[in-house]
Design a protein around this motif. Structure first.
Motif, short mmCIF file in Angstrom:
data_model
loop_
_atom_site.label_atom_id
_atom_site.label_comp_id
_atom_site.label_asym_id
_atom_site.label_seq_id
_atom_site.Cartn_x
_atom_site.Cartn_y
_atom_site.Cartn_z
N UNK A 1 41.07 82.73 45.54
CA UNK A 1 40.45 82.24 44.33
C UNK A 1 39.21 81.45 44.73
N UNK A 2 38.14 81.69 44.03
CA UNK A 2 36.88 81.01 44.31
C UNK A 2 36.73 79.82 43.36
N UNK A 3 36.95 78.63 43.89
CA UNK A 3 36.92 77.42 43.06
C UNK A 3 35.54 77.16 42.47
N UNK A 4 34.50 77.67 43.11
CA UNK A 4 33.15 77.50 42.58
C UNK A 4 32.94 78.29 41.29
N UNK A 5 33.77 79.30 41.05
CA UNK A 5 33.62 80.14 39.86
C UNK A 5 34.46 79.65 38.68
N UNK A 6 35.26 78.60 38.88
CA UNK A 6 36.06 78.08 37.78
C UNK A 6 35.16 77.45 36.73
N UNK A 7 35.53 77.65 35.48
CA UNK A 7 34.75 77.11 34.37
C UNK A 7 34.89 75.59 34.32
N UNK A 8 33.76 74.92 34.11
CA UNK A 8 33.75 73.45 34.00
C UNK A 8 33.95 73.08 32.53
N UNK A 9 34.89 72.17 32.30
CA UNK A 9 35.17 71.66 30.95
C UNK A 9 34.77 70.19 30.90
N UNK A 10 34.50 69.71 29.71
CA UNK A 10 34.18 68.29 29.54
C UNK A 10 34.94 67.76 28.34
N UNK A 19 42.27 75.61 35.73
CA UNK A 19 42.79 76.92 36.12
C UNK A 19 43.32 77.65 34.90
N UNK A 20 43.19 78.96 34.91
CA UNK A 20 43.78 79.79 33.86
C UNK A 20 45.24 80.05 34.24
N UNK A 21 45.98 80.64 33.31
CA UNK A 21 47.36 81.00 33.60
C UNK A 21 47.40 81.96 34.79
N UNK A 22 46.48 82.91 34.83
CA UNK A 22 46.41 83.86 35.94
C UNK A 22 46.16 83.14 37.26
#
Length: 65
Positions: A1-10, A19-22
């Motif tokens: 899993x590429x942590x840099x590609x995870x969506x940033x939330x605020x 993280x998503x369920x997947x």
């Protein structure tokens, strides 16, 4: 899993990646093969994997929007 590609939330000024369920399923699937975790967590990871698989089977979304 590429942590840099995870969506940033605020939320209320705090920024975080979620993280998503997947993604959680990937993490816990890897943790099951870790000798230390499998010996010391009483199959908690296996239970989490079962729950995540049920969520995905039932079409539960991991959107937080």
């Amino acid at each position: 899993m590429d942590y840099d590609c995870l969506e940033v939330h605020e939320n209320q000024g705090a920024r975080y990646k979620l993280l998503s369920i997947e993604d959680y399923l990937k993490v816990y699937s890897k943790s099951v093969v870790d000798g230390y975790r499998s010996a010391n967590n009483n199959n908690k990871d296996n239970h989490k994997i079962e729950v995540l698989q049920k969520l995905l089977k039932n079409g539960v979304s991991s959107d937080v929007n």
